[in-house]
Enzyme design. Structure first.
Site, PDB file in Angstrom:
ATOM      1  N   GLU A  46       0.876  -1.171   0.000  1.00  0.00           N
ATOM      2  CA  GLU A  46       0.000   0.000   0.000  1.00  0.00           C
ATOM      3  C   GLU A  46       0.917   1.226   0.000  1.00  0.00           C
ATOM      4  O   GLU A  46       1.831   1.300   0.820  1.00  0.00           O
ATOM      5  CB  GLU A  46      -0.883  -0.003   1.268  1.00  0.00           C
ATOM      6  CG  GLU A  46      -1.863   1.153   1.235  1.00  0.00           C
ATOM      7  CD  GLU A  46      -2.716   1.286   2.503  1.00  0.00           C
ATOM      8  OE1 GLU A  46      -2.635   0.424   3.397  1.00  0.00           O
ATOM      9  OE2 GLU A  46      -3.454   2.292   2.568  1.00  0.00           O
ATOM     10  N   ARG A 273       5.889 -13.097   9.124  1.00  0.00           N
ATOM     11  CA  ARG A 273       6.505 -11.818   8.803  1.00  0.00           C
ATOM     12  C   ARG A 273       7.865 -11.731   9.485  1.00  0.00           C
ATOM     13  O   ARG A 273       8.155 -12.451  10.438  1.00  0.00           O
ATOM     14  CB  ARG A 273       5.605 -10.667   9.223  1.00  0.00           C
ATOM     15  CG  ARG A 273       5.385 -10.532  10.732  1.00  0.00           C
ATOM     16  CD  ARG A 273       4.736  -9.185  11.102  1.00  0.00           C
ATOM     17  NE  ARG A 273       3.676  -8.802  10.196  1.00  0.00           N
ATOM     18  CZ  ARG A 273       3.630  -7.624   9.555  1.00  0.00           C
ATOM     19  NH1 ARG A 273       4.552  -6.728   9.719  1.00  0.00           N
ATOM     20  NH2 ARG A 273       2.624  -7.333   8.766  1.00  0.00           N
ATOM     21  N   LYS A 283       4.610   0.337   8.839  1.00  0.00           N
ATOM     22  CA  LYS A 283       4.680   1.662   8.231  1.00  0.00           C
ATOM     23  C   LYS A 283       3.979   2.694   9.106  1.00  0.00           C
ATOM     24  O   LYS A 283       4.407   3.841   9.181  1.00  0.00           O
ATOM     25  CB  LYS A 283       4.020   1.634   6.856  1.00  0.00           C
ATOM     26  CG  LYS A 283       4.895   1.030   5.774  1.00  0.00           C
ATOM     27  CD  LYS A 283       4.305   1.323   4.405  1.00  0.00           C
ATOM     28  CE  LYS A 283       3.912   0.065   3.663  1.00  0.00           C
ATOM     29  NZ  LYS A 283       2.464  -0.131   3.529  1.00  0.00           N
TER      30      LYS A 283
HETATM   31  P1  ATP Z   1       2.893  -2.276   7.339  1.00  0.00           P
HETATM   32  O1  ATP Z   1       2.160  -2.640   8.592  1.00  0.00           O
HETATM   33  O2  ATP Z   1       4.337  -2.059   7.524  1.00  0.00           O
HETATM   34  O3  ATP Z   1       2.221  -1.190   6.583  1.00  0.00           O
HETATM   35  P2  ATP Z   1       1.618  -3.983   5.623  1.00  0.00           P
HETATM   36  O4  ATP Z   1       1.547  -5.447   5.545  1.00  0.00           O
HETATM   37  O5  ATP Z   1       0.397  -3.246   6.007  1.00  0.00           O
HETATM   38  O6  ATP Z   1       2.828  -3.598   6.502  1.00  0.00           O
HETATM   39  P3  ATP Z   1       1.797  -3.563   2.871  1.00  0.00           P
HETATM   40  O7  ATP Z   1       2.214  -2.362   2.138  1.00  0.00           O
HETATM   41  O8  ATP Z   1       0.391  -3.987   2.766  1.00  0.00           O
HETATM   42  O9  ATP Z   1       2.193  -3.320   4.321  1.00  0.00           O
HETATM   43  O10 ATP Z   1       2.760  -4.788   2.565  1.00  0.00           O
HETATM   44  C1  ATP Z   1       3.064  -5.272   1.291  1.00  0.00           C
HETATM   45  C2  ATP Z   1       3.477  -6.708   1.414  1.00  0.00           C
HETATM   46  O11 ATP Z   1       4.587  -6.826   2.283  1.00  0.00           O
HETATM   47  C3  ATP Z   1       2.364  -7.547   1.994  1.00  0.00           C
HETATM   48  O12 ATP Z   1       2.250  -8.735   1.254  1.00  0.00           O
HETATM   49  C4  ATP Z   1       2.825  -7.833   3.390  1.00  0.00           C
HETATM   50  O13 ATP Z   1       2.328  -9.052   3.845  1.00  0.00           O
HETATM   51  C5  ATP Z   1       4.348  -7.819   3.243  1.00  0.00           C
HETATM   52  N1  ATP Z   1       4.987  -7.461   4.504  1.00  0.00           N
HETATM   53  C6  ATP Z   1       4.754  -6.382   5.262  1.00  0.00           C
HETATM   54  N2  ATP Z   1       5.480  -6.403   6.393  1.00  0.00           N
HETATM   55  C7  ATP Z   1       6.222  -7.533   6.338  1.00  0.00           C
HETATM   56  C8  ATP Z   1       7.174  -8.143   7.211  1.00  0.00           C
HETATM   57  N3  ATP Z   1       7.519  -7.568   8.368  1.00  0.00           N
HETATM   58  N4  ATP Z   1       7.716  -9.315   6.841  1.00  0.00           N
HETATM   59  C9  ATP Z   1       7.379  -9.890   5.661  1.00  0.00           C
HETATM   60  N5  ATP Z   1       6.491  -9.376   4.810  1.00  0.00           N
HETATM   61  C10 ATP Z   1       5.910  -8.220   5.121  1.00  0.00           C
HETATM   62 MG    MG Z   2      -0.784  -1.819   6.066  1.00  0.00          MG
END
Ligand code: ATP
Ligand code: MG
Length: 579
Positions: A46, A273, A283
Site C-alpha cells: 500500500e 513476517r 509503516k
Molecule cells: P505495514 O504494517 O508495515 O504497513 P503492511 O503489511 O500493512 O505492513 P503492505 O504495504 O500492505 O504493508 O505490505 C506489502 C506486502 O509486504 C504484503 O504482502 C505484506 O504481507 C508484506 N509485509 C509487510 N510487512 C512484512 C514483514 N515484516 N515481513 C514480511 N512481509 C511483510
Molecule cells: Mg498496512
C-alpha cells in the site's frame, strides 16, 4: 524468542529440492499442472509509507520465486484503496526501492485503482446474485452488531433489502448521493460464523477524498478483503503470498473468489513476517516516528526502511543475502539484528576499500622527523584484493592518532601507545612516545612528543624487534575534516512493542546517534562520491552520506562496527559461523 532462520543454502538450480514450504507447494502445483504450469506472484504494497526491511523479505520471496521458475512472473501492484493515506511520493519511493534491491517488474506495474471499474462491476454482480447488500447502520452499530469471539453477531435490519433496492442504493452511493459513513456495501455471509471476518464484512465504503491516481472520479472505495483477492484474480496470480495475520481472512478471500467467479482462481498462502530485535516494523509506526520528528525522515539511517539502510551504507546484495538466510517459515519469530549486521559486515569485508580516519584526534609530533618533508606511502585499497589498486598516503612530522589509542597510565592489557612505549604506525614507521603535553588549565592531554625510527620504514624493524600495536593515523597538514555520525539501535528494548500500551516511543534510544565534528580522514576521501563505502581501519564500515555530504565538508555514516556480535551469539549456541 530469537530465531536464526533455517540457514539452508539457496537451491535454485534444483527445483525438486525446494527450500521452504511455499516452494514445496509450488513444486507440487507444477507437478499436478494446477495452473497450466504457470507461476505468477505479486508484491502488493500500500503506498502509505516507505518500504522497510520486512517488505524486503516479501519482495525477495515474490520476485525471487518468479525468477526461479521458467516463465515465472511477478508484478508490483500498488494496493491503493485508501486515498486518505496514499501518495505518489510513496509510490515513487517504493518503485525505486524495489529496483535498488535488484528486482524488475518489467511490464507488470499495476495499481488496484486501475481495477476500480471492474471491482465495481463485481460488486454489482454479488448484489444481483443476492450475495451483497447495502447496510445503513452507523459504523458504531455495525461494530456492536458484529458480536465477539464468544458471542455470535446480530443480523443488520437492512440485510433483507431487495436486490432492486440494493442496486439502486449502491448506484447512488457511487453517484455521490450520500454522506461518508451513511451506507456500506456488505457481503451477505454469516453473522454467526465463528470467524469474525465472515460476519457480513464491508466490501465498499463511501469516502469523499481525492485519490492520488483517480482524482475525484470515485467517492466509494473497495475494502482490502474485496479488492485484494480480485486484483490477484485479474492479474492471474497463482500464489498470493501474504503474512500470517491474514490467515483468518483466507476463508473470506476464498468466499469472494467463489462467489464473484472471476476467470482465474488464485490461492492465498501465508508465511511468517519478519520481526527484528530493537526495531519496529510497521509503516504506521514508522510514520509516527517521522511525523513526530523522532528521526530526520523516512531515510534517516536509524530507520529500518530500505532508504534508511541504503543511506547508512547497506548494500542490496547484503539485504538479499539476509532474506535468504532467515528463510521462510510458518511460525512468527524474532530475528536478531546482529544477523543483519553480520551480513553487511561480511559483504563489505569483501568489497569495501580500506582507508584511514581518526574519529577523535590526538596530535602527535615526531620530533626527529624533518619539518618540511612529506613522504608518500603507497597503501593498497584492499589487503586481499590487489585488483582494487592502491593510493598514496602522505606522512609528515605531525599526525593525528585516535585519542583511545593513548593512555598515560595504561592498565596491564593496554598495548597501544603510552609514555616510553613503542608502537607501529600502519604501513609507516615505529614511533615511541617520549613526552606528554597537557593543557595547563584542564590538565587534558593536548599533544604527544614522539620519535620515529627511520630504520622501520614500511612497518618492520631490521633487528627483528616487535611492537604489540599498530595504530591508524592521518597527517595533520593533509587531513580533511569531516563529520562522522555514529549510529546505535533506535530503541533500547529488544521488542519495543512490548512496552505498556504499545508505547514504543518511550524506548527510543537517546544515544542512537552521536555526531563527531572534529574527525579527520586521509586526503583522497575528500573527493569521495555520496554513497561510497569504506572500511575505516580498526573502526568499522562507513558510507558517504547521500543527503548532507558536501565537497567542503564530507559527512560519513557508520554502517556497522567491526565487532561481530553474531559470531559471538553463534559461538554461544555452538553453531558454525554464517547463519
Ligand atoms: P505495514 O504494517 O508495515 O504497513 P503492511 O503489511 O500493512 O505492513 P503492505 O504495504 O500492505 O504493508 O505490505 C506489502 C506486502 O509486504 C504484503 O504482502 C505484506 O504481507 C508484506 N509485509 C509487510 N510487512 C512484512 C514483514 N515484516 N515481513 C514480511 N512481509 C511483510
Ligand atoms: Mg498496512
Amino acid at each position: 524468542m530469537n530465531d536464526t532462520g533455517n540457514g539452508q543454502g539457496n537451491n535454485t538450480d534444483n527445483k525438486e529440492l525446494s527450500k521452504d514450504f511455499i516452494r514445496n507447494i509450488i513444486a507440487e502445483d507444477l507437478k499436478t499442472d494446477k495452473n497450466n504450469g504457470k507461476v505468477v506472484t505479486r508484491f502488493p504494497p500500500e503506498p502509505n509509507g516507505y518500504l522497510h526491511i520486512g517488505h524486503a523479505k516479501s519482495i525477495c520471496l515474490n520476485f525471487g520465486i518468479a525468477e526461479e521458475y521458467e516463465g515465472g512472473l511477478c508484478s508490483l501492484r500498488f494496493d491503493d484503496t485508501n486515498p486518505l493515506k496514499e501518495s505518489t511520493e510513496y509510490v515513487e519511493s517504493i518503485k525505486s526501492d524495489v529496483k535498488w534491491l535488484g528486482f524488475d517488474w518489467k511490464d507488470r506495474l499495476f495499481f488496484t485503482s486501475d481495477y476500480f471499474d471492474k471491482l465495481y462491476e463485481f460488486a454489482e454482480k454479488l448484489i444481483k446474485d443476492g450475495k451483497a447488500y447495502v447496510c445503513s447502520l452507523s459504523a458504531d452499530e455495525i461494530r456492536q452488531f458484529r458480536g465477539t469471539l464468544k458471542e455470535p453477531g446480530k443480523e443488520s435490519p437492512y440485510r433483507n433489502r431487495t436486490i432492486e433496492e440494493n442496486l439502486d442504493l449502491f448506484r447512488r452511493m457511487k453517484a455521490g448521493d450520500f454522506e461518508d459513513g451513511t451506507h456500506v456495501l456488505r457481503a451477505k455471509i454469516d453473522m454467526s460464523s465463528p470467524n469474525l471476518s465472515l460476519r457480513d464484512p464491508a466490501l465498499f465504503r463511501i469516502r469523499r477524498s481525492s485519490h492520488h491516481r483517480t482524482g475525484d472520479k470515485w467517492c466509494i472505495y473497495p475494502m482490502y478483503d474485496f479488492a485484494h483477492c480480485l486484483s490477484d484474480a485479474i492479474e492471474g496470480v497463482t500464489h498470493s503470498l501474504c503474512t500470517l495475520e491474514f490467515e483468518n481472512n483466507r476463508p473470506l478471500y476464498d468466499w469472494v473468489i467463489e462467489n464473484v467467479e472471476p476467470e482465474f482462481r488464485p490461492q492465498q498462502i501465508e508465511f511468517a513476517r519478519l520481526n527484528l530485535t530493537y526495531t519496529v516494523m510497521s509503516k504506521r509506526r514508522l510514520s509516527e516516528l517521522v511525523e513526530g520528528k523522532f528521526v530526520s525522515g523516512w531515510d534517516d539511517p536509524r530507520m529500518p526502511t530500505l532508504s534508511g539502510l541504503k543511506r547508512k551504507g547497506y548494500t542490496p546484495h547484503a539485504i538479499r543475502n539476509f532474506c535468504d538466510r532467515i528463510g521462510i517459515a510458518k511460525r512468527d519469530s524474532m530475528v536478531d539484528l546482529a544477523l543483519l549486521e553480520h551480513t553487511i559486515r561480511e559483504d563489505l569485508n569483501d568489497t569495501a576499500p580500506r582507508a584511514m580516519a581518526v574519529l577523535n584526534p590526538l596530535k602527535v609530533v615526531i620530533t626527529n622527523y624533518p619539518k618540511d618533508i612529506t613522504e608518500e606511502f603507497d597503501f593498497p585499497w584492499h589487503p586481499q584484493d590487489a585488483n582494487m589498486g592502491s593510493r598514496k598516503v602522505p606522512f609528515s612530522n605531525t599526525l593525528y592518532i585516535e585519542q583511545d589509542d593513548f593512555m598515560e597510565d595504561p592498565p596491564k592489557k593496554f598495548f597501544r601507545l603510552s609514555p616510553g612505549r613503542e608502537v607501529r604506525l600502519r604501513y609507516a614507521y615505529f614511533i615511541k612516545c617520549n613526552e606528554v603535553i597537557k593543557d595547563e588549565k584542564t590538565g587534558q592531554v593536548k599533544e604527544l612528543l614522539c620519535t620515529y625510527d627511520p630504520e622501520t620504514k614500511g612497518g618492520s624493524a631490521p633487528d627483528g624487534r616487535k611492537v604489540k600495536a599498530t595504530l591508524h593515523w592521518v597527517s595533520t597538514a593533509h587531513a580533511v575534516k569531516t563529520e562522522v555520525r555514529l549510529y546505535d539501535t533506535l530503541f533500547t528494548k529488544e521488542n519495543p512493542m512490548e512496552e505498556k500500551e504499545g508505547d514504543f516511543k518511550s524506548t527510543i534510544n537517546p544515544e542512537s546517534i552521536k555526531i563527531l565534528t572534529e574527525s579527520m580522514v586521509e586526503p583522497v576521501l575528500a573527493a569521495a562520491e555520496p554513497g561510497t563505502r569504506y572500511q575505516f581501519e580498526r573502526l568499522g564500515y562507513f558510507c558517504v552520506d547521500s543527503v548532507d555530504s558536501t565537497k567542503e565538508k564530507p559527512v560519513f555514516n557508520r554502517t556497522v562496527t567491526l565487532r561481530d556480535q553474531w559470531a559471538k551469539i553463534l559461538k554461544q549456541k555452538g553453531q558454525k559461523k554464517g547463519g
